[in-house]
Design an enzyme around this catalytic site. Structure first.
Site, short mmCIF file in Angstrom:
data_model
loop_
_atom_site.label_atom_id
_atom_site.label_comp_id
_atom_site.label_asym_id
_atom_site.label_seq_id
_atom_site.Cartn_x
_atom_site.Cartn_y
_atom_site.Cartn_z
N ALA A 71 0.84 -1.20 0.00
CA ALA A 71 0.00 0.00 0.00
C ALA A 71 0.88 1.25 0.00
O ALA A 71 1.70 1.43 0.90
CB ALA A 71 -0.90 0.00 1.23
N TYR A 138 8.63 10.80 -3.54
CA TYR A 138 8.20 9.39 -3.55
C TYR A 138 9.35 8.47 -3.14
O TYR A 138 9.23 7.66 -2.21
CB TYR A 138 7.68 9.02 -4.95
CG TYR A 138 7.58 7.54 -5.18
CD1 TYR A 138 6.69 6.77 -4.45
CD2 TYR A 138 8.41 6.90 -6.12
CE1 TYR A 138 6.61 5.39 -4.66
CE2 TYR A 138 8.33 5.54 -6.33
CZ TYR A 138 7.43 4.78 -5.59
OH TYR A 138 7.37 3.43 -5.78
#
Ligand code: UDP
Length: 325
Positions: A71, A138
């Site tokens: 996730a 990220y």
């Protein structure tokens, strides 16, 4: 084993969940469906639709043999524009998960990490010992989680493995890549072949590579899923091991487009655009460590196989919104 798969409604998570079910494991998927798809959750898996940070503790209290943690938010450009979404969504949620792993004595964890932790490499192929200098939020959040896993695994004695993926491609039957905002090369090229886009833009033809376009290491998603199975088996209590996963061979953007033309029989118009900010010229993995320690070897290393499987999947799947829509 009874396994918790976080993000099991997403691309890599759903393929791994499917592969775990095929291998006889009991799988519970937790996914908030913010980017995943409910019909991507494999048959036979229980789905808990919730925010991971909220349910990690009560779920792991049930007793699991392992966690596969996929996730995450994973769009580089979005991570630069909205860092809070990444630090909270990726890092805080992962720390909640690690707290629960520790509290309930879950014995093993496999984490979906990324080549983005390395940033611009000094050497190619990239070994696990390369400096980690992520160029995006990220990548920075994935690296932060890797560090947190090291601390928790060594302090609390559970077995942990991070798998740093290079460019994941292909599909596993009805499980494949369908992002609402598509930025990846192969799905974009296949959207052209499906008539959903007019052309593909090639981001730069003046890179220091053989044909002037960027080179990436594409790995078939089924090979990637198999590495997760092996990682679960080989994880060592109290250790956090890190493995790069790629083919060790690079393919250029032009080679990808040409292979898509061959596989689809579509001319796939391509135009040359400027370089995309943040793109390194060449990213290729040194995967010898995974081969030596896990006994893993990519079984589907050709671009033809990856594109053929992605094409079969793309034709099965209803149209998803283009990033430009
Ligand atoms: N790329 C391209 N046109 C596109 C999308 C990607 O030329 O529409 C190039 C991109 O610059 C990179 C390669 O294809 O060199 C792979 O990009 P992708 O976004 O699939 O993966 P990344 O390597 O960025 O994780």
């Amino acid at each position: 084993m009874k396994l918790l798969v976080t993000g099991g409604a997403g691309y890599v998570g759903s393929v791994c969940a499917a592969r775990m079910v095929e291998s006889g494991h009991e799988v519970v998927v937790v996914d908030d469906l913010s980017t995943g798809h409910i019909d991507a959750v494999p048959d036979g898996c229980r789905l808990v639709q919730a925010d991971l940070a909220d349910v990690a503790d009560p779920l792991l209290a049930e007793g699991f043999d392992g966690v596969l943690h996929f996730a995450a938010k994973s769009l580089v450009a979005e991570s630069m524009a909205d860092p809070a979404k990444y630090w909270a969504g990726n890092v805080l949620a992962s720390v909640r998960l690690l707290d629960a792993v520790q509290r309930h004595g879950t014995p093993r964890l496999v984490f979906s990490s990324t080549a983005a932790v390395y940033g611009e490499p000094d050497q190619v192929p990239i070994p696990e010992s390369a400096p980690t200098r992520p160029t995006s939020t990220y990548g920075a959040t994935k690296l932060a989680i890797d560090h947190a896993i090291t601390s928790y695994a060594t302090a609390h004695g559970f077995a942990a493995v991070s798998l740093r993926y290079f460019n994941v491609a292909g599909a596993h039957g009805r499980f494949g890549e369908r992002h609402t905002t598509e930025t990846h090369l192969i799905p974009i090229v296949l959207q052209v072949a499906l008539g959903q886009r007019d052309e593909v833009k090639i981001y730069g033809t003046d890179w220091p590579t053989e044909d002037g376009t960027c080179v990436r290491d594409y790995i078939h998603v089924t090979d990637l899923a198999d590495a997760h199975l092996l990682a679960l088996e080989h994880a060592v209590p109290g250790e956090h091991r890190i493995y790069n996963l790629g083919n060790g061979t690079g393919f250029s953007v032009r080679q990808v487009v040409d292979t898509c033309r061959e596989v689809t029989g579509h001319p796939i118009p391509a135009t040359v655009a400027g370089r995309r900010p943040g793109d390194p010229a060449t990213l290729v993995a040194a995967s010898e460590r995974a081969q030596a320690d896990l006994g893993w070897k990519p079984e589907r290393p050709t671009l033809e196989t990856m594109v053929t499987d992605a094409w079969t999947f793309a034709r099965l799947t209803p149209r998803v919104r283009r990033s430009s829509d």
